[in-house]
Design a protein around this motif. Sequence first.
Motif, PDB file in Angstrom:
ATOM      1  N   CYS A   1       4.374   0.734  -1.919  1.00 56.93           N
ATOM      2  CA  CYS A   1       3.414   1.793  -1.599  1.00 56.93           C
ATOM      3  C   CYS A   1       4.176   3.117  -1.578  1.00 56.93           C
ATOM      4  O   CYS A   1       5.073   3.318  -0.755  1.00 56.93           O
TER       5      CYS A   1
ATOM      6  N   ALA B   1      -3.318   5.265   3.838  1.00 49.70           N
ATOM      7  CA  ALA B   1      -4.448   4.884   2.976  1.00 49.70           C
ATOM      8  C   ALA B   1      -5.671   5.738   3.220  1.00 49.70           C
ATOM      9  O   ALA B   1      -6.430   6.025   2.307  1.00 49.70           O
TER      10      ALA B   1
ATOM     11  N   THR C   1      -0.173   6.097  -6.164  1.00 45.65           N
ATOM     12  CA  THR C   1       0.095   5.867  -4.748  1.00 45.65           C
ATOM     13  C   THR C   1       0.732   4.507  -4.485  1.00 45.65           C
ATOM     14  O   THR C   1       1.237   4.277  -3.389  1.00 45.65           O
ATOM     15  N   ALA C   2       0.710   3.615  -5.464  1.00 43.96           N
ATOM     16  CA  ALA C   2       1.309   2.302  -5.275  1.00 43.96           C
ATOM     17  C   ALA C   2       1.680   1.705  -6.624  1.00 43.96           C
ATOM     18  O   ALA C   2       1.107   2.073  -7.649  1.00 43.96           O
TER      19      ALA C   2
ATOM     20  N   HIS D   1      -3.279   3.175  -8.885  1.00 45.08           N
ATOM     21  CA  HIS D   1      -2.285   2.146  -8.651  1.00 45.08           C
ATOM     22  C   HIS D   1      -1.672   1.772  -9.989  1.00 45.08           C
ATOM     23  O   HIS D   1      -2.377   1.458 -10.937  1.00 45.08           O
TER      24      HIS D   1
ATOM     25  N   ARG E   1      -2.992  -5.701  -2.791  1.00 42.74           N
ATOM     26  CA  ARG E   1      -3.534  -4.338  -2.718  1.00 42.74           C
ATOM     27  C   ARG E   1      -4.489  -4.163  -1.547  1.00 42.74           C
ATOM     28  O   ARG E   1      -4.373  -3.225  -0.765  1.00 42.74           O
TER      29      ARG E   1
ATOM     30  N   CYS F   1      -2.074   0.182   5.811  1.00 40.65           N
ATOM     31  CA  CYS F   1      -1.307   1.356   5.388  1.00 40.65           C
ATOM     32  C   CYS F   1      -1.738   2.590   6.185  1.00 40.65           C
ATOM     33  O   CYS F   1      -2.917   2.945   6.181  1.00 40.65           O
TER      34      CYS F   1
ATOM     35  N   TYR G   1       5.513  -5.385  -4.494  1.00 41.10           N
ATOM     36  CA  TYR G   1       4.562  -4.291  -4.338  1.00 41.10           C
ATOM     37  C   TYR G   1       5.239  -3.168  -3.567  1.00 41.10           C
ATOM     38  O   TYR G   1       5.965  -3.422  -2.599  1.00 41.10           O
TER      39      TYR G   1
ATOM     40  N   HIS H   1      -2.607  -4.625   1.905  1.00 38.22           N
ATOM     41  CA  HIS H   1      -1.799  -3.483   2.331  1.00 38.22           C
ATOM     42  C   HIS H   1      -2.666  -2.270   2.671  1.00 38.22           C
ATOM     43  O   HIS H   1      -2.369  -1.547   3.617  1.00 38.22           O
ATOM     44  N   GLN H   2      -3.728  -2.043   1.927  1.00 35.24           N
ATOM     45  CA  GLN H   2      -4.596  -0.898   2.224  1.00 35.24           C
ATOM     46  C   GLN H   2      -5.198  -1.008   3.614  1.00 35.24           C
ATOM     47  O   GLN H   2      -5.479   0.003   4.256  1.00 35.24           O
TER      48      GLN H   2
END
Length: 140
Positions: A97, A131, A63-64, A138, A121, A128, A95, A124-125
């Motif tokens: 996503c 998410a 997913t990322a 990842h 991580r 997102c 990074y 961003h989560q």
Amino acid sequence: MTGQPCDIPGASHDGAARLYPGGWLCTAHAPKGRPVVVPAAAAASSPARHRTLPTAPCSRQVTAALRIDFGTGFEIKDGDRAGQIWWKTDPHARYECVACQWRSDNVTGAAAVQNFTDHIRTTHQAVCPAAATQQGAHAA
């Protein structure tokens, strides 16, 4: 090299035990090679060039992705700058996503890359939109 008993207790054994990375194992418990599957049409017409190996279905997906280039640096050995690093190419990171298609800007510099990789991580989560619906691995 033989002579040791098989490390698997209480099972039926076949053949003399040999030393494998997992320990002393008999023929019945020795690691088996993965079968090679060659399509029947390809085997009959020409020698197999591409062989496919059976794989188990994977329930996880990426997913990322975190891309890090550590750069090329040399430690200065002499003089008043001894112990410091001279960077020929600076470290940089990015990074991406896959779930929401967001991509960060490139972060450049040793301290900036370290701070970026420590926090991106979780940062961003938190923002997102995908998410909450995505669970995956990842790639780093």
